[in-house]
Design a protein around this motif. Structure first.
Motif, mmCIF file in Angstrom:
data_model
loop_
_atom_site.group_PDB
_atom_site.id
_atom_site.type_symbol
_atom_site.label_atom_id
_atom_site.label_comp_id
_atom_site.label_asym_id
_atom_site.label_seq_id
_atom_site.Cartn_x
_atom_site.Cartn_y
_atom_site.Cartn_z
ATOM 1 N N GLU A 48 -2.420 -3.168 6.620
ATOM 2 C CA GLU A 48 -2.283 -1.921 5.870
ATOM 3 C C GLU A 48 -3.652 -1.479 5.383
ATOM 4 O O GLU A 48 -4.497 -2.315 5.044
ATOM 5 C CB GLU A 48 -1.351 -2.119 4.662
ATOM 6 C CG GLU A 48 0.080 -2.469 5.060
ATOM 7 C CD GLU A 48 0.955 -2.830 3.857
ATOM 8 O OE1 GLU A 48 0.619 -2.447 2.722
ATOM 9 O OE2 GLU A 48 1.971 -3.511 4.072
ATOM 10 N N LEU A 49 -3.833 -0.180 5.335
ATOM 11 C CA LEU A 49 -5.085 0.372 4.829
ATOM 12 C C LEU A 49 -4.785 1.634 4.027
ATOM 13 O O LEU A 49 -4.034 2.492 4.493
ATOM 14 C CB LEU A 49 -6.020 0.692 6.001
ATOM 15 C CG LEU A 49 -7.358 1.391 5.707
ATOM 16 C CD1 LEU A 49 -8.392 0.982 6.751
ATOM 17 C CD2 LEU A 49 -7.245 2.898 5.708
ATOM 18 N N ASP A 50 -5.318 1.700 2.823
ATOM 19 C CA ASP A 50 -5.221 2.912 2.003
ATOM 20 C C ASP A 50 -6.620 3.363 1.636
ATOM 21 O O ASP A 50 -7.397 2.562 1.089
ATOM 22 C CB ASP A 50 -4.529 2.601 0.661
ATOM 23 C CG ASP A 50 -3.028 2.744 0.697
ATOM 24 O OD1 ASP A 50 -2.478 3.141 1.739
ATOM 25 O OD2 ASP A 50 -2.398 2.453 -0.350
ATOM 26 N N GLY A 80 -4.487 6.823 5.492
ATOM 27 C CA GLY A 80 -4.068 5.437 5.572
ATOM 28 C C GLY A 80 -3.735 4.990 6.980
ATOM 29 O O GLY A 80 -3.706 5.782 7.920
ATOM 30 N N GLY A 81 -3.500 3.703 7.072
ATOM 31 C CA GLY A 81 -3.112 3.142 8.356
ATOM 32 C C GLY A 81 -2.174 1.972 8.136
ATOM 33 O O GLY A 81 -2.165 1.356 7.069
ATOM 34 N N SER A 120 0.848 -1.186 0.000
ATOM 35 C CA SER A 120 0.000 0.000 0.000
ATOM 36 C C SER A 120 0.884 1.237 0.000
ATOM 37 O O SER A 120 2.062 1.181 0.346
ATOM 38 C CB SER A 120 -0.873 0.002 1.249
ATOM 39 O OG SER A 120 -0.053 0.088 2.400
ATOM 40 N N HIS A 121 0.300 2.361 -0.402
ATOM 41 C CA HIS A 121 1.036 3.624 -0.352
ATOM 42 C C HIS A 121 1.406 3.960 1.084
ATOM 43 O O HIS A 121 2.494 4.448 1.361
ATOM 44 C CB HIS A 121 0.172 4.744 -0.932
ATOM 45 C CG HIS A 121 0.002 4.649 -2.412
ATOM 46 N ND1 HIS A 121 1.057 4.776 -3.284
ATOM 47 C CD2 HIS A 121 -1.095 4.446 -3.173
ATOM 48 C CE1 HIS A 121 0.614 4.651 -4.528
ATOM 49 N NE2 HIS A 121 -0.700 4.444 -4.493
ATOM 50 N N THR A 122 0.490 3.699 1.990
ATOM 51 C CA THR A 122 0.739 4.031 3.397
ATOM 52 C C THR A 122 1.995 3.326 3.910
ATOM 53 O O THR A 122 2.862 3.949 4.507
ATOM 54 C CB THR A 122 -0.475 3.640 4.263
ATOM 55 O OG1 THR A 122 -1.611 4.347 3.773
ATOM 56 C CG2 THR A 122 -0.252 3.984 5.723
ATOM 57 N N ALA A 123 2.108 2.031 3.623
ATOM 58 C CA ALA A 123 3.273 1.290 4.105
ATOM 59 C C ALA A 123 4.549 1.750 3.403
ATOM 60 O O ALA A 123 5.623 1.775 3.993
ATOM 61 C CB ALA A 123 3.061 -0.202 3.911
ATOM 62 N N ASN A 166 -7.406 5.885 -0.907
ATOM 63 C CA ASN A 166 -6.674 6.732 -1.854
ATOM 64 C C ASN A 166 -7.182 6.507 -3.267
ATOM 65 O O ASN A 166 -7.049 5.402 -3.783
ATOM 66 C CB ASN A 166 -5.183 6.434 -1.786
ATOM 67 C CG ASN A 166 -4.385 7.334 -2.716
ATOM 68 O OD1 ASN A 166 -4.648 8.517 -2.799
ATOM 69 N ND2 ASN A 166 -3.428 6.750 -3.428
ATOM 70 N N ARG A 224 -8.182 0.062 -0.069
ATOM 71 C CA ARG A 224 -7.338 -1.137 -0.085
ATOM 72 C C ARG A 224 -7.047 -1.515 1.363
ATOM 73 O O ARG A 224 -6.434 -0.752 2.105
ATOM 74 C CB ARG A 224 -6.044 -0.857 -0.848
ATOM 75 C CG ARG A 224 -5.137 -2.061 -0.918
ATOM 76 C CD ARG A 224 -3.962 -1.794 -1.799
ATOM 77 N NE ARG A 224 -4.378 -1.555 -3.180
ATOM 78 C CZ ARG A 224 -3.588 -1.044 -4.104
ATOM 79 N NH1 ARG A 224 -2.370 -0.693 -3.808
ATOM 80 N NH2 ARG A 224 -4.023 -0.879 -5.338
#
Lengths: 463, 205
Positions: free
Chosen positions: B183-185, B103-104, A259-262, B187, B202
Motif C-alpha cells: 500500500e502507498l499513500d 495512492g497505490g 492506508s486510505h488507498t486500501a 496524502n 505512507r
C-alpha cells in the motif's frame, strides 16, 4: 487442460446426449429433452438413462453414453451430483467433445472435493465442461436450449445480436425472460454456474470472437482469473460493446486497511476500474442493463454529444431536456440557421423554433416527418430523441409508422420516448420490433444516449 | 504489513522523480531549531501504533521561535511515550493549496491499483476518487481526472492537469517496479500555485 475453443461445439452441436433423461415430466432431464424437441433442434438427440428401457419422448434411450456409438458434440448432464464424475468418465471414453453439467451439489454447497474430482475427470479426457450447477446455454439460431425451465414460463427471445452471459442461473433466467419481451433479439445465452472449468474469461473470449454477437451483456458475481480477465476484457471492449452488471457492491471492503488507498480501493471499486479501462458500459441494475442492451443493439455510435429533442408535449420536452443536460456528457444541440429556416417554412406558426422542438399536441405524421427532415441534415445535431405521447389528439398509428420509416433511413442514433398504457404499449411494441428503441422515461433515455456517447468517445480514443 | 521508514520512503520516491517536502528526524529540540533556521516548521510523531497523527494531537504546525520549537518537542516527546517505538520528524511548512491523495495498492488478483482523489483528512468522507489498474495508458490517466467531481479544484481549473498526470504516471511506475509494496499513500499532496508539495508519505510493505 481442455480446449476452450470448443465452446462452439456446445452452442452449435450436431449431436446431443441428454444424460439423466427421464419419462417423469417433473425431472430436469425430462424438461431438457422436451425443450430440445420443442425448439425444433435438428441435430441428433440421444436420451441416456441407466435405468430406462425403450423410448423417452419417442426417442431411443441408451443406458450409457458409451453405447451410442457415434460422435457426440455435447453431453448435457443432469444426474445427482455423486454420479457426475463417473458419468464424465463415460463421456471421456465415448470421446464426447463438450459437457454441460446442470446438476447442483458441488462447491456451492461446500462439496469442493467432488467438484475437483469432476474437473480432473473432464481435464483427463480433454472435455470442455461448463458448470456444474448451471443452466447451460441457449442459441436460438442453432435451436439449442439446455435450460431446464418449462418453456411456458419464459418469453422466447427472437433471434438477434445480443449475447448474455450470467454466472447465476436465477438472475440469468429472469433477465432472459425480460429479453424475450424486448424488441432486440438474442444471439446466445450462457449461464456458467460454478465456473469450475470454463469461466468468464473463456466465455467473454468466445463471445468477443463470435460474429453473431454484436453486443455482450453480462451479469457477474466474481472474477476468477484476474490478470487474464483484464487482458480479455480490454480486447473485448475494443471490439464490441460490453455491458456489465456486477453484484457485490456492498460486500465488506478490504479488511483492516492501513492506508486510505486500501480503504477506498475495495474489490468492487477495483473491478469497476477494470471495466472502465476496458470501455465496458456499467449498469447499476437489471433495468439499466436492458436499457443499454437495447440502444447498443440497434444504434450506431454518434459523431458527437449534441442531442435534438422533438416532442408533442411541452412538459415532456422540458423533463427530457433536464435529463439530457444533467447526464454529464450530452449537450442540447443548437440548430443551424438553415434548419431554423426549413422549420419556419414547414411548421405552423404556433411551433416555436427551438430545441426542444415542441410540435404541439395536434402534431401528426406529417409534422413529425417535416421536423425530422430538417434535423437529419443539421450538422449540429448528433443524436435525436423523439417524444411521442400517444394520449394527444395528433399521435396515432400513422405517426408511429412515420417514426419507423424515419428510423430506417436516418444515419444518426435515434430513440423514442413514449409513456402510457395499452394504446401506447401497442405502438411501442410496433416501434421496438422495427428497431426503434423506445424508453418509458426521459432519465432512462438520457442515460442510454450518454452511455452510447461515452462508448463512442472510448472507441475514438488513441489507445 | 510493515510501515517503511519515512526517510527511506522519501528517498524511494525521489528515485522516481517524486519530490516530497524537506524533512528530517530529530532527537532533541536543538536539532529541530537547527533545521528551522528561522523558517516555520512542522513537527510530527511517527509511530506504527498511531496512524491518525492529526487526530491524536501528534502534529504541531507553524513553529518558528526556538521557544515554540522546544515546547513542541517536549510536549510531543511526552505524548509519544505510550506509542513506543516512535520517531520525531520535522518538516518545512507547506504553502497553502488544495489537498489531494495519490495512492497505490497491490491487489492479489488484479495487480497494481492506482488512486487519485480529493485528499486530506476528508478523503474517506467525500470519497471523490478514481481508480485504475496498471499499466495505465495516457487515456486512463486523463480519464481518472475527468472522473473526479472535484477535478476543477484539484487541478486549479486545469492549470496543474499536466503536473498531476505526471505524478500519477510516476506513482504507477514506482508501484509496478516494486512488487513488495502493498500500500502507498501520498496524502496530502498539496497543489499550490507553483506546483505540488508532498507532506505525508505512507508506504506499507
Amino acid at each position: 487442460m481442455a480446449n476452450f475453443r470448443n465452446i462452439k461445439s456446445m452452442l452449435k452441436p450436431r449431436s446431443v446426449a441428454v444424460i439423466g433423461a427421464s419419462r417423469d415430466p417433473d425431472k430436469v432431464g425430462h424438461v431438457i429433452l422436451q425443450n430440445y424437441i420443442n425448439s425444433g433442434y435438428d441435430g441428433k438427440l440421444y436420451p441416456v438413462n441407466k435405468n430406462a428401457e425403450g423410448k423417452i419422448l419417442g426417442l431411443k434411450t441408451y443406458a450409457s453414453v458409451i453405447d451410442i456409438g457415434s460422435q457426440i458434440d455435447l453431453a448435457v448432464i443432469a444426474v445427482p451430483a455423486q454420479f457426475v464424475p463417473s458419468v464424465m468418465e463415460e463421456c471421456g471414453k465415448a470421446k464426447v467433445k463438450t459437457a454441460i453439467v446442470v446438476s447442483g451439489g458441488f462447491a456451492e454447497v461446500g462439496n469442493k472435493d467432488l467438484q475437483d474430482q469432476l474437473v480432473a475427470m473432464a481435464d483427463k479426457y480433454g472435455i470442455t465442461m461448463m458448470g456444474p450447477n448451471c443452466l447451460g446455454v441457449m442459441d436460438p439460431r442453432s435451436r439449442v436450449d439446455t435450460l431446464f425451465l418449462p418453456t411456458y414460463k419464459l418469453s422466447k427471445a427472437q433471434i438477434g445480436g445480443v449475447s448474455f452471459m450470467a454466472q447465476s442461473g436465477a438472475v440469468g433466467s429472469t433477465i432472459l425472460d425480460l429479453i424475450g419481451g424486448e424488441g432486440f433479439g438474442l444471439s446466445k445465452f450462457i449461464s456458467y454456474g460454478n465456473a469450475a472449468q470454463l469461466d468468464e474469461v473463456d466465455i467473454l473470449n468466445y463471445l468477443m470472437e463470435d460474429n453473431e454477437t454484436k453486443v455482450i451483456i453480462m451479469y457477474l458475481e466474481g472474477i476468477k482469473r484476474g490478470r487474464e480477465f483484464i487482458e480479455v476484457a480490454r480486447k473485448a471492449g475494443a471490439k464490441k460493446p460490453v455491458i456489465v452488471l456486477k453484484a457485490g457492491k456492498t460486500a465488506a471492503g478490504t479488511k483492516a486497511a492501513h492506508s486510505h488507498t486500501a480503504a477506498l480501493a475495495g474489490d468492487f471499486e477495483v473491478q469497476e476500474a477494470i471495466f472502465r479501462q476496458a470501455g465496458f458500459i456499467i449498469a447499476q441494475d437489471i433495468s439499466e442493463l436492458l436499457y443499454y442492451a437495447k440502444i447498443f443493439a440497434s444504434e450506431p455510435v454518434p459523431n458527437g454529444p449534441r442531442v435534438a429533442i422533438v416532442t408533442n408535449g411541452g412538459g415532456a420536452g422540458v423533463l427530457t431536456t433536464d435529463a439530457v443536460a444533467s447526464s454529464g456528457v450530452l449537450k442540447i444541440a443548437d440548430f443551424t440557421d438553415q434548419t431554423k429556416k426549413m422549420l419556419a417554412r414547414s411548421m405552423p406558426p404556433l411551433v416555436n423554433i427551438t430545441n426542444p422542438l415542441d410540435l404541439a399536441g395536434d402534431a401528426g405524421a406529417k409534422r413529425y416527418n417535416d421536423a425530422l427532415d430538417a434535423l437529419e441534415g443539421d450538422s449540429n445535431v448528433d443524436m435525436i430523441i423523439v417524444i411521442m405521447l400517444f394520449q394527444t389528439p395528433g399521435a396515432d398509428s400513422a405517426s408511429a409508422a412515420k417514426l419507423i420509416d424515419y428510423k430506417s433511413r436516418t444515419l444518426k442514433p435515434m430513440i423514442a420516448i413514449s409513456i402510457g398504457s395499452e394504446y401506447t404499449e401497442m405502438h411501442n411494441r410496433m416501434m421496438e420490433s422495427a428497431g426503434l428503441p423506445v424508453y418509458d422515461s426521459p432519465t432512462a433515455a438520457a442515460h442510454s444516449l450518454a452511455a452510447l456517447y461515452r462508448y463512442a468517445l472510448f472507441r475514438s480514443r488513441k489507445h | 504489513m510493515q510501515l517503511l521508514d519515512y526517510i527511506k520512503a522519501k528517498k524511494l520516491l525521489e528515485e522516481y522523480g517524486i519530490h516530497s517536502i524537506d524533512s528530517s528526524y530529530v532527537s532533541d529540540a536543538r536539532q529541530a531549531i537547527g533545521f528551522s533556521r528561522g523558517r516555520p516548521i512542522v513537527m510530527k510523531v511517527l509511530s506504527e501504533k498511531e496512524l491518525h497523527k492529526s487526530k491524536a494531537g501528534l502534529v504541531r504546525l507553524n513553529l518558528t521561535t526556538p521557544k515554540d520549537i522546544t515546547d513542541a518537542y517536549n510536549d510531543l516527546h511526552k505524548k509519544a511515550e505510550r506509542i513506543k517505538p516512535y520517531k520525531i520528524i520535522v518538516q518545512a511548512m507547506s504553502e497553502p493549496g488544495n489537498e489531494i491523495i495519490i495512492g497505490g495498492r497491490t491487489d492479489p488478483q488484479f495487480g497494481k491499483v492506482i488512486l487519485i482523489g480529493l485528499g486530506g483528512i476528508y478523503v474517506e468522507v467525500f470519497r471523490d476518487f478514481a481508480l485504475r489498474v496498471a499499466p495505465l495508458s495516457k487515456y486512463d490517466i486523463e480519464d481518472m481526472l475527468a472522473q473526479l467531481k472535484s477535478r476543477k479544484i484539484i487541478t486549479h481549473d486545469g492549470i496543474h492537469t499536466r503536473l498531476i498526470e505526471d505524478l500519477i504516471r510516476k506513482v504507477a511506475k514506482l508501484m509496478q517496479d516494486n512488487d513488495s509494496i502493498n500500500e502507498l499513500d501520498l496524502n496530502p499532496v498539496i497543489i499550490t500555485d507553483k506546483g505540488y508539495q508532498i507532506v505525508d508519505i505512507r508506504i506499507l510493505k
